[in-house]
Design a protein around this motif. Structure first.
Motif, PDB file in Angstrom:
ATOM      1  N   ASP A 431       3.745  -1.130 -14.259  1.00 40.67           N
ATOM      2  CA  ASP A 431       2.865  -0.360 -15.135  1.00 40.67           C
ATOM      3  C   ASP A 431       1.402  -0.495 -14.716  1.00 40.67           C
ATOM      4  O   ASP A 431       0.600   0.400 -14.952  1.00 40.67           O
ATOM      5  N   ALA A 432       1.067  -1.611 -14.157  1.00 45.88           N
ATOM      6  CA  ALA A 432      -0.332  -1.876 -13.771  1.00 45.88           C
ATOM      7  C   ALA A 432      -0.332  -2.996 -12.739  1.00 45.88           C
ATOM      8  O   ALA A 432       0.724  -3.494 -12.358  1.00 45.88           O
ATOM      9  N   THR A 433      -1.506  -3.367 -12.292  1.00 50.07           N
ATOM     10  CA  THR A 433      -1.604  -4.439 -11.306  1.00 50.07           C
ATOM     11  C   THR A 433      -2.610  -5.481 -11.763  1.00 50.07           C
ATOM     12  O   THR A 433      -3.568  -5.180 -12.473  1.00 50.07           O
ATOM     13  N   THR A 434      -2.359  -6.706 -11.358  1.00 50.48           N
ATOM     14  CA  THR A 434      -3.323  -7.786 -11.525  1.00 50.48           C
ATOM     15  C   THR A 434      -3.978  -8.030 -10.181  1.00 50.48           C
ATOM     16  O   THR A 434      -3.295  -8.081  -9.159  1.00 50.48           O
ATOM     17  N   GLU A 435      -5.291  -8.135 -10.162  1.00 49.84           N
ATOM     18  CA  GLU A 435      -5.985  -8.419  -8.917  1.00 49.84           C
ATOM     19  C   GLU A 435      -6.385  -9.888  -8.875  1.00 49.84           C
ATOM     20  O   GLU A 435      -7.015 -10.411  -9.799  1.00 49.84           O
ATOM     21  N   PHE A 436      -5.976 -10.529  -7.820  1.00 49.14           N
ATOM     22  CA  PHE A 436      -6.307 -11.928  -7.626  1.00 49.14           C
ATOM     23  C   PHE A 436      -7.482 -12.007  -6.640  1.00 49.14           C
ATOM     24  O   PHE A 436      -8.158 -11.018  -6.401  1.00 49.14           O
ATOM     25  N   SER A 437      -7.717 -13.157  -6.057  1.00 53.48           N
ATOM     26  CA  SER A 437      -8.872 -13.298  -5.179  1.00 53.48           C
ATOM     27  C   SER A 437      -8.679 -12.540  -3.865  1.00 53.48           C
ATOM     28  O   SER A 437      -7.546 -12.319  -3.421  1.00 53.48           O
ATOM     29  N   ASN A 438      -9.772 -12.146  -3.283  1.00 49.36           N
ATOM     30  CA  ASN A 438      -9.808 -11.522  -1.952  1.00 49.36           C
ATOM     31  C   ASN A 438      -8.914 -10.304  -1.825  1.00 49.36           C
ATOM     32  O   ASN A 438      -8.291 -10.073  -0.790  1.00 49.36           O
ATOM     33  N   GLY A 439      -8.818  -9.538  -2.900  1.00 51.50           N
ATOM     34  CA  GLY A 439      -8.130  -8.254  -2.811  1.00 51.50           C
ATOM     35  C   GLY A 439      -6.620  -8.317  -2.888  1.00 51.50           C
ATOM     36  O   GLY A 439      -5.959  -7.298  -2.675  1.00 51.50           O
ATOM     37  N   VAL A 440      -6.056  -9.453  -3.182  1.00 50.55           N
ATOM     38  CA  VAL A 440      -4.600  -9.535  -3.345  1.00 50.55           C
ATOM     39  C   VAL A 440      -4.239  -9.012  -4.732  1.00 50.55           C
ATOM     40  O   VAL A 440      -4.752  -9.483  -5.737  1.00 50.55           O
ATOM     41  N   LYS A 441      -3.371  -8.026  -4.755  1.00 48.32           N
ATOM     42  CA  LYS A 441      -2.964  -7.425  -6.023  1.00 48.32           C
ATOM     43  C   LYS A 441      -1.451  -7.509  -6.162  1.00 48.32           C
ATOM     44  O   LYS A 441      -0.729  -7.548  -5.173  1.00 48.32           O
ATOM     45  N   HIS A 442      -1.003  -7.515  -7.396  1.00 46.85           N
ATOM     46  CA  HIS A 442       0.429  -7.578  -7.642  1.00 46.85           C
ATOM     47  C   HIS A 442       0.744  -6.769  -8.894  1.00 46.85           C
ATOM     48  O   HIS A 442       0.079  -6.913  -9.918  1.00 46.85           O
ATOM     49  N   GLY A 443       1.779  -5.940  -8.790  1.00 50.11           N
ATOM     50  CA  GLY A 443       2.145  -5.077  -9.892  1.00 50.11           C
ATOM     51  C   GLY A 443       2.934  -5.816 -10.966  1.00 50.11           C
ATOM     52  O   GLY A 443       3.699  -6.721 -10.669  1.00 50.11           O
ATOM     53  N   PHE A 444       2.719  -5.417 -12.224  1.00 51.80           N
ATOM     54  CA  PHE A 444       3.506  -6.001 -13.311  1.00 51.80           C
ATOM     55  C   PHE A 444       3.975  -4.907 -14.253  1.00 51.80           C
ATOM     56  O   PHE A 444       3.486  -3.775 -14.228  1.00 51.80           O
ATOM     57  N   ASN A 445       4.918  -5.313 -15.066  1.00 50.93           N
ATOM     58  CA  ASN A 445       5.607  -4.380 -15.920  1.00 50.93           C
ATOM     59  C   ASN A 445       5.591  -4.917 -17.353  1.00 50.93           C
ATOM     60  O   ASN A 445       5.654  -6.125 -17.569  1.00 50.93           O
ATOM     61  N   TYR A 516      -6.579 -18.915  -1.053  1.00 61.05           N
ATOM     62  CA  TYR A 516      -7.137 -20.223  -0.740  1.00 61.05           C
ATOM     63  C   TYR A 516      -6.082 -21.325  -0.708  1.00 61.05           C
ATOM     64  O   TYR A 516      -6.383 -22.500  -0.923  1.00 61.05           O
ATOM     65  N   GLY A 517      -4.835 -20.925  -0.458  1.00 64.59           N
ATOM     66  CA  GLY A 517      -3.801 -21.909  -0.183  1.00 64.59           C
ATOM     67  C   GLY A 517      -4.068 -22.535   1.174  1.00 64.59           C
ATOM     68  O   GLY A 517      -4.596 -21.889   2.084  1.00 64.59           O
ATOM     69  N   THR A 518      -3.738 -23.811   1.303  1.00 66.23           N
ATOM     70  CA  THR A 518      -4.024 -24.533   2.541  1.00 66.23           C
ATOM     71  C   THR A 518      -2.745 -24.704   3.346  1.00 66.23           C
ATOM     72  O   THR A 518      -1.704 -25.058   2.809  1.00 66.23           O
TER      73      THR A 518
END
Lengths: 860, 124
Positions: A431-445, A516-518
């Protein structure tokens, strides 16, 4: 007796299942053909603001800063056949529905185990009710109880045992039977994690529930990775938000109103303290995980969310390290499954909600404690099949513990983001997306949130076009400079040999992904050495020059020398490939040249049979550029029969670097000897001693000067023999850039030398023999100080190990060569050459490099 | 000055009180009818309605008072086990309220809160 009780337990299972949730639900079609909402994807519909790149760890080695273990696919596969792992899947039906896929396997928990993760060193806070620490699933764990007056389990009330067993139930490694057999047991997601327990319903002291919950959070061990809450007040979040809007009450007062109404008597000030404790826990310890309501409960419906699970909707400062848990019922085998929503929607919490199949899972039930000790042999512990969002939450809490073990330097908010951004959402439409750091996005419902956690994906680097796998240089993530990992390296010139490789041997660096995972990588791969091109020079066709014009008008002399080329057996002038022009009066002249060695222009050596191919290592001054794109000007300011003084300037302009220099030479000669001395100064821009730095090692926009001295001595001996000695020595200073991994280089001292003996007319006057010993350009002294990235902390501070590295290589290459030329006639000759090199490329004990050539030359 | 303090004290004491003989009004203005078990059950459901707390009215069970068990319930109250007892036997709440000292509002409220938690809070 125990089997009998188990039978009774399963007989009453349907009633228990009804109490915990179950029931029909909204069906959602699934399967591989479902469309995703986002654009390009890496894992599920994990996408990037621009476009995603490959998230695999192409840099080899291990995945995280917390462990050096590499992924073991065989180990991961072995876990799926482990009885305790398999037993989590209830093999019966729940209200007529039987799951066929183990949710642990769907979540790739076994692959996290394949990395060696188990939750070791992590603690999970379970705030619940109905607990017995003697249950077999808690065997061997450090169990910290916030209070001694908690509500213990009974044969019909063991909710805390059940929840905790999914999060961290022990793996005993000896169970071989099904769950209702005498040696049957199950295991939790983070099976080696420890337990911190508090009771939400029985307060430790006083009468204020908010104060009790606040104290429980504050007292959680520092190792606590997640705080699990599988309960809630049956008031919908929208009701609470509406009340706040209508009454303009503070967050604390609003929450207190509905806690009091549910019998959790609290004061406004203590609710405020509780909110502070929740935030402090998220900042300093772990992730809050809260189950959403089961919509089959009395008077509840699928669109409602218990307000306690949705507290971030009231106090937005709670967002970040807060996850909610819903349930999806996966039916059918892998590849042909369908997905069914049965216990409610993620609703308003969808942007931070995950879903698991907690519809029909096996958990720890009560422990029939006859003694006060832990049931080590599993003789008095019982198990049950259950369903409900209560048991999805601890799957997520266990996942948080595994990720915290893998990424100990990530903040709870970053751990939560990794789980959300990598969850499998390929089976529903977002339905929409969550934007995390540095342009990483993920869709959710709205129903399933971000989908099913995928631990394997969460353990991989997550990249975006905004930030790929990167080396970060700086004090803190927030003000660091990011360099692309694959474009960062130091390519040292051949004179450095294996010095940098040796200096960085066995060194492990850390790179960062877009969240920012190492991740660890072999830092020695940052060093690339250039090989000495000796053998190629030995046999390459020499560049030929011809003096095409030499004129004298009075005391004015001019001379033009040009490169020649041969095509179709015809020689023609090719000045574009090199020329030399001089004009002089008396003993002085001015010279211009292009693509000719400055050493020749200044008379440091002469053409040999109209070529400049004579052993380069012997005569070449390594500090003077011999690239194709150079030009030079010079002047012989003094020249008589036995003495000449010359000055010269050259400039090489390449795409990637500039090199320029001034040299002066003085030559003394008589009929038996020639003695030459060159003093010079060169500057290399963007490089040093033919070394290049890229990305995090760049030396862009820096001029690196070298002062050098070269000496040549030619002595003619009796019997048509001569001996030639040549040596060069230089001092190089390197200017480094701030915000790179190079802290300091040099000063660097380097050398080259050669000795040549030549004898003509051995058999007759047609042959010539020579023997040469030479050392290619080699660094003698000098060191570099390199910062090796070692990781970060939860505040984002970046850490490095500074290492001094000797730039002197381990070996010293010496080239020995024998040459023999026999001229049969003016246009026929035979040439033989034998050469051998020790410590090739200046690497000690490197394999001997041998070459033997025989060449017949016919000119016509 | 002394008079003002006395008035303030009175206000505090009257935060939770019996508005009438059988009605209790809590500090938060929650109103429960203690006149009989049916009235109490109705007031509980009205309270749940007021705060959007989901419930199944068939699950809200409040037993009639059993006069003969006076000593039994008095014992529970005297031993301060009323909260735990209601957690296990919520439908017997009105027996405890009935035999409790109406002047001991703390015990009555603890009984009511325990009953509220049993029905309003859900293990999921």
């Amino acid at each position: 007796m125990r089997k009998l009780l188990n039978s009774i337990l399963f007989a009453i299972l349907s009633t228990f299942l009804f109490n915990c949730g179950g029931g029909g639900g909204i069906s959602s079609s699934g399967g591989g053909g479902s469309t995703g909402s986002s654009t390009t994807s890496n894992y599920g519909n994990h996408s990037c603001l621009y476009s995603c790149s490959n998230t695999s760890n192409s840099n080899g080695s291990s995945f995280a800063s917390g462990t050096s273990a590499s992924y073991n696919a065989s180990l991961a596969s072995a876990w799926t056949g482990t009885k305790e792992f398999d037993n989590v899947l209830y093999n019966g039906s729940v209200t007529g529905v039987q799951s066929t896929q183990n949710i642990y396997e769907v979540m790739n928990v076994h692959k996290a185990y394949g990395y060696g993760l188990s939750g070791d060193g992590e603690t999970i806070h379970i705030q619940d009710s109905g607990f017995d620490w003697n249950h077999h699933e808690f065997n061997g764990k450090t169990i910290t109880r916030f209070q001694s007056n908690y509500t213990s389990d009974t044969s019909s009330s063991y909710h805390a045992n059940a929840v905790a067993s999914i999060a961290l139930g022990d793996y005993n490694g000896i169970s071989t039977g099904d769950i209702n057999s005498s040696d049957g047991s199950m295991m939790g997601v983070a099976y080696n994690a420890d337990l911190y327990f508090s009771d939400y319903d029985t307060i430790k002291s006083g009468s204020d529930y908010a104060a009790h919950w606040s104290d429980a959070l504050d007292d959680a061990p520092s190792t606590t990775a997640a705080s699990n809450h599988s309960y809630g007040v049956k008031t919908d979040i929208h009701t609470v938000l509406t009340y706040q809007t209508n009454n303009s009450t503070s967050d604390a007062a609003t929450i207190e109103n509905y806690l009091d109404a549910a019998g959790f008597s609290s004061s406004t000030s203590e609710v405020s303290n509780w909110l502070t404790s929740l935030k402090n826990f998220q900042t300093n310890k772990g992730v809050i995980v809260w189950a959403i309501g089961n919509h089959s409960d009395d008077g509840w419906d699928a669109d409602k969310v218990h307000f306690m699970a949705a507290l971030p909707e009231i106090d937005s400062d709670l967002k970040g390290a807060w996850l909610t848990a819903s349930t999806v019922d996966i039916q059918g085998s892998a590849g042909s499954e369908t997905y069914h929503n049965r216990l409610g929607n993620c609703g308003v919490t969808a942007s931070y909600c995950l879903t698991t199949d907690s519809y029909g899972v096996v958990v720890a039930a009560h422990e029939n404690a006859e003694t006060s000790s832990v049931d080590t042999d599993n003789s008095s512990s019982y198990y049950a099949a259950v369903t409900g969002n209560s048991f999805g939450a601890p799957m997520i809490s266990g996942s948080v513990a595994l990720l915290s073990e893998a990424f100990p330097s990530l903040t709870p908010k970053e751990i939560a983001a990794r789980l959300l951004a990598t969850a499998d959402n390929t089976w529903f439409t977002s339905d929409a997306t969550t934007e995390f750091s540095n342009g990483v996005k993920h869709g959710f419902n709205f129903r399933f949130g971000h989908g099913i956690p995928d631990l394997y994906a969460a353990l991989q680097p997550i990249t975006s076009n905004m930030l790929g796998n990167s080396v970060l240089v700086g004090d803190n993530i927030n003000n660091s400079k990011a360099y692309n990992l694959s474009s960062s390296g130091l390519s040292l010139g051949s004179s450095f040999g294996d010095s940098l490789s040796l200096g960085l041997e066995n060194e492990t660096g850390v790179f960062y992904d877009a969240l920012y995972g190492t991740f660890k990588y072999d830092f020695s791969k940052s060093a690339n050495k250039k090989n000495i091109q000796r053998n190629k020079n030995n046999f390459e066709e020499p560049k030929q020059f011809s003096e095409v014009s030499s004129q004298s008008i009075g005391n004015v002399k001019s001379n033009f020398v040009s490169s020649i080329n041969v095509e179709n057996n015809e020689k023609f002038l090719d000045p574009q490939n090199g020329f030399y022009y001089s004009v002089g009066v008396n003993n002085s002249n001015i010279i211009i040249s292009n693509k000719m060695p400055l050493e020749y222009v200044l008379g440091f050596y002469e053409l040999d049979n109209n070529t400049i191919s004579r052993d380069k290592h012997l005569f070449k001054i390594p500090f003077i550029e011999d690239a194709e794109n150079n030009y030079s000007v010079g002047t012989n300011i003094y020249n008589n029969e036995d003495t000449s003084i010359a000055l010269g300037y050259y400039n090489t302009d390449n795409n990637s670097y500039d090199k320029r220099g001034i040299v002066s030479s003085i030559n003394f000669s008589n009929k038996d000897s020639k003695n030459s001395l060159i003093l010079g100064y060169t500057e290399e821009e963007n490089r040093f001693l033919n070394s290049d730095g890229y990305g995090a090692f760049n030396i862009n926009d820096k001029n690196n000067p070298t002062n050098f001295i070269s000496k040549k001595y030619l002595k003619k001996l009796p019997s048509n023999s001569e001996i030639l000695l040549s040596a060069s020595y230089g001092f190089t200073n390197v200017n480094t850039n701030a915000n790179t991994l190079i802290n300091k280089i040099g000063p660097v001292e380097s050398s080259s030398f050669g000795i040549n003996f030549t004898k003509k007319d051995i058999l007759n006057n047609k042959d010539k023999f020579s023997f040469t010993i030479s050392q290619p350009h080699r660094v003698e002294f000098g060191s570099a100080n390199i910062s090796i990235p070692t990781g970060r902390d939860k505040s984002g501070n970046l850490y490095y190990k500074n290492k001094d590295i000797s730039l002197s290589p381990s070996g010293r290459q010496l080239d020995y060569s024998l040459d023999y030329i026999y001229n049969f006639s003016k246009n026929q000759s035979i040439k033989t050459k034998a050469s051998i090199s020790t410590d090739y490329n200046h690497i000690k004990d490197n394999d001997l490099q041998n070459a033997l050539s025989l060449m017949y030359n016919l000119s016509f | 000055m002394q008079r003002s303090l006395i008035i303030f004290f009175v206000v505090i004491v009257s935060c939770t009180h019996f508005a009438q003989d059988d009605i209790i009004v809590t500090e938060d203005n929650f109103i429960f009818n203690l006149s009989n078990s049916k009235a109490f059950r109705s007031s509980i459901m009205k309270h749940f309605d007021n705060f959007g707390i989901a419930y199944n009215k068939h699950s809200i069970i409040v037993d009639e008072v059993i006069i003969d068990k006076n000593e039994y319930y008095q014992s529970i109250l005297n031993n301060n086990n009323h909260i735990e007892y209601i957690e296990d036997n919520p439908n017997e709440i009105f027996n405890l309220i009935y035999f409790a000292d109406r002047n001991n509002e703390e015990i009555i409220l603890e009984c009511i809160n325990s009953f509220l938690r049993f029905h309003a809070v859900k293990k999921l």
